[in-house]
Scaffold this motif. Sequence first.
Motif, mmCIF file in Angstrom:
data_model
loop_
_atom_site.group_PDB
_atom_site.id
_atom_site.type_symbol
_atom_site.label_atom_id
_atom_site.label_comp_id
_atom_site.label_asym_id
_atom_site.label_seq_id
_atom_site.Cartn_x
_atom_site.Cartn_y
_atom_site.Cartn_z
ATOM 1 N N PHE A 8 -3.263 9.021 -8.649
ATOM 2 C CA PHE A 8 -1.925 8.986 -7.493
ATOM 3 C C PHE A 8 -1.043 7.856 -7.831
ATOM 4 O O PHE A 8 -0.783 7.041 -6.888
ATOM 5 C CB PHE A 8 -2.638 9.076 -6.108
ATOM 6 C CG PHE A 8 -3.185 10.444 -5.689
ATOM 7 C CD1 PHE A 8 -4.442 10.632 -5.550
ATOM 8 C CD2 PHE A 8 -2.098 11.203 -5.374
ATOM 9 C CE1 PHE A 8 -4.637 11.655 -5.017
ATOM 10 C CE2 PHE A 8 -2.522 12.362 -5.007
ATOM 11 C CZ PHE A 8 -3.738 12.948 -4.980
ATOM 12 N N VAL A 10 -1.801 5.387 -9.699
ATOM 13 C CA VAL A 10 -2.499 4.158 -9.478
ATOM 14 C C VAL A 10 -3.031 3.562 -11.014
ATOM 15 O O VAL A 10 -3.363 4.282 -11.630
ATOM 16 C CB VAL A 10 -4.106 4.479 -8.812
ATOM 17 C CG1 VAL A 10 -4.946 3.405 -8.944
ATOM 18 C CG2 VAL A 10 -3.522 4.943 -7.272
ATOM 19 N N ILE A 20 -8.981 -1.403 -2.977
ATOM 20 C CA ILE A 20 -9.210 -0.143 -2.511
ATOM 21 C C ILE A 20 -9.977 0.164 -1.399
ATOM 22 O O ILE A 20 -10.204 1.185 -0.768
ATOM 23 C CB ILE A 20 -9.011 0.954 -3.622
ATOM 24 C CG1 ILE A 20 -7.836 0.711 -4.536
ATOM 25 C CG2 ILE A 20 -9.209 2.288 -2.922
ATOM 26 C CD1 ILE A 20 -8.178 1.360 -5.811
ATOM 27 N N ILE A 24 -6.309 1.600 -0.675
ATOM 28 C CA ILE A 24 -4.969 1.339 -1.299
ATOM 29 C C ILE A 24 -4.866 1.765 -2.486
ATOM 30 O O ILE A 24 -5.806 2.125 -3.283
ATOM 31 C CB ILE A 24 -5.227 -0.263 -1.297
ATOM 32 C CG1 ILE A 24 -5.236 -1.057 0.227
ATOM 33 C CG2 ILE A 24 -3.965 -0.897 -2.296
ATOM 34 C CD1 ILE A 24 -5.179 -2.496 -0.040
ATOM 35 N N LEU A 25 -3.638 1.881 -2.647
ATOM 36 C CA LEU A 25 -3.108 2.568 -3.826
ATOM 37 C C LEU A 25 -2.269 1.555 -4.698
ATOM 38 O O LEU A 25 -1.312 0.940 -4.186
ATOM 39 C CB LEU A 25 -2.477 3.791 -3.834
ATOM 40 C CG LEU A 25 -3.063 4.871 -3.294
ATOM 41 C CD1 LEU A 25 -2.176 6.295 -2.954
ATOM 42 C CD2 LEU A 25 -4.197 5.397 -3.957
ATOM 43 N N GLU A 97 1.384 5.644 5.559
ATOM 44 C CA GLU A 97 1.978 4.817 4.588
ATOM 45 C C GLU A 97 1.556 3.408 4.614
ATOM 46 O O GLU A 97 1.060 2.942 5.586
ATOM 47 C CB GLU A 97 3.391 4.940 4.579
ATOM 48 C CG GLU A 97 4.027 4.108 5.670
ATOM 49 C CD GLU A 97 5.636 4.495 5.742
ATOM 50 O OE1 GLU A 97 6.126 5.161 4.920
ATOM 51 O OE2 GLU A 97 6.464 3.692 6.542
ATOM 52 N N ARG A 106 6.757 0.207 -0.400
ATOM 53 C CA ARG A 106 5.903 1.372 -0.228
ATOM 54 C C ARG A 106 5.032 1.696 -1.390
ATOM 55 O O ARG A 106 5.637 1.925 -2.526
ATOM 56 C CB ARG A 106 6.548 2.679 0.368
ATOM 57 C CG ARG A 106 5.554 3.652 0.799
ATOM 58 C CD ARG A 106 6.277 5.355 0.978
ATOM 59 N NE ARG A 106 7.081 4.902 2.212
ATOM 60 C CZ ARG A 106 8.413 5.237 2.205
ATOM 61 N NH1 ARG A 106 9.253 5.606 1.030
ATOM 62 N NH2 ARG A 106 9.081 5.158 3.358
ATOM 63 N N TYR A 108 1.892 3.603 -0.958
ATOM 64 C CA TYR A 108 1.099 4.737 -0.578
ATOM 65 C C TYR A 108 1.759 5.496 0.500
ATOM 66 O O TYR A 108 2.108 4.876 1.467
ATOM 67 C CB TYR A 108 -0.146 4.341 -0.306
ATOM 68 C CG TYR A 108 -1.208 5.511 0.238
ATOM 69 C CD1 TYR A 108 -1.961 6.147 -0.441
ATOM 70 C CD2 TYR A 108 -1.148 6.091 1.493
ATOM 71 C CE1 TYR A 108 -3.004 7.129 -0.308
ATOM 72 C CE2 TYR A 108 -2.025 7.196 1.863
ATOM 73 C CZ TYR A 108 -2.684 7.924 1.008
ATOM 74 O OH TYR A 108 -3.645 8.699 1.361
ATOM 75 N N LYS A 119 -5.357 13.227 -0.141
ATOM 76 C CA LYS A 119 -5.521 11.736 -0.970
ATOM 77 C C LYS A 119 -6.540 10.913 -0.565
ATOM 78 O O LYS A 119 -6.748 10.435 -1.494
ATOM 79 C CB LYS A 119 -3.790 11.511 -0.593
ATOM 80 C CG LYS A 119 -2.734 12.364 -1.145
ATOM 81 C CD LYS A 119 -1.583 11.199 -1.057
ATOM 82 C CE LYS A 119 -0.517 12.005 -2.012
ATOM 83 N NZ LYS A 119 0.979 11.224 -2.136
ATOM 84 N N GLU A 123 -9.140 8.988 -2.957
ATOM 85 C CA GLU A 123 -9.548 7.578 -2.836
ATOM 86 C C GLU A 123 -10.676 7.171 -2.459
ATOM 87 O O GLU A 123 -11.583 6.346 -3.113
ATOM 88 C CB GLU A 123 -8.529 7.010 -1.769
ATOM 89 C CG GLU A 123 -7.074 6.824 -2.146
ATOM 90 C CD GLU A 123 -7.081 5.843 -3.396
ATOM 91 O OE1 GLU A 123 -7.110 4.786 -3.178
ATOM 92 O OE2 GLU A 123 -6.518 6.635 -4.378
ATOM 93 N N GLY A 210 -4.242 2.516 0.385
ATOM 94 C CA GLY A 210 -4.267 3.680 1.106
ATOM 95 C C GLY A 210 -4.989 3.480 2.332
ATOM 96 O O GLY A 210 -5.481 4.349 2.866
#
Length: 211
Positions: A8, A10, A20, A24-25, A97, A106, A108, A119, A123, A210
């Motif tokens: 994604f 990443v 993460i 988090i992305l 987001e 932004r 994610y 999504k 993750e 994320g």
Amino acid sequence: MEGRKEFFFVNRSFPAALAIAAGILLAPCQSAFAAECTKKQSEPAMDAAIETQWGGVTVPSDDRQKIDDLFSRYAWALDERDPDRFAALFTVTGSYEVCTGEGNIRIYVAASNEEIKMKIKQEFDQTEDVFQPRHVLANTLLRALDKSQAFLESKTTMMVTVQRSDGDRVLPEPDYTADVRGTLERDGSGIWRFTKLTVYADTPEFEPMGR
């Protein structure tokens, strides 16, 4: 690039993977997924109606408890890596987001309930055996968006710690702090959900997210 994993958009180094912990992305470069985040809710004028000011709305105790529980379920869904319960916190067209602290970039975004579930599950699968996150949310303030008080805006502070699964540093350690802004909607059954939730990380160099 050797050792590079893409997921994604990443690019995860080990430190990024730690970040993460909450979903988090990390974009491979800022230009690949760079977009300015939706701005935080504007601050009301000092002479605005009290219910439109932060903390000025009078919410029935039952609704306030449900809203507090909504944020608690958000934290536990992330900590327990439960995509179904996480997605259920949002309306069907709800969005989620995450933004960096510097420039509000932004990194994610998921624009529907189903997209959020898909999504965030991927993750969670990536980080399940890496570390245990803990999310602590506090200082939630609300304000009204309409006279029926079926739509509210919120702002909350969040602190996240991570505990690695192996290695020398096995004690929980600080990961990041954030300003979490949301819009909430109460349906006909009296259930509150997020129509939008945006996490603004405080760390300027904080690129993943994320969670």
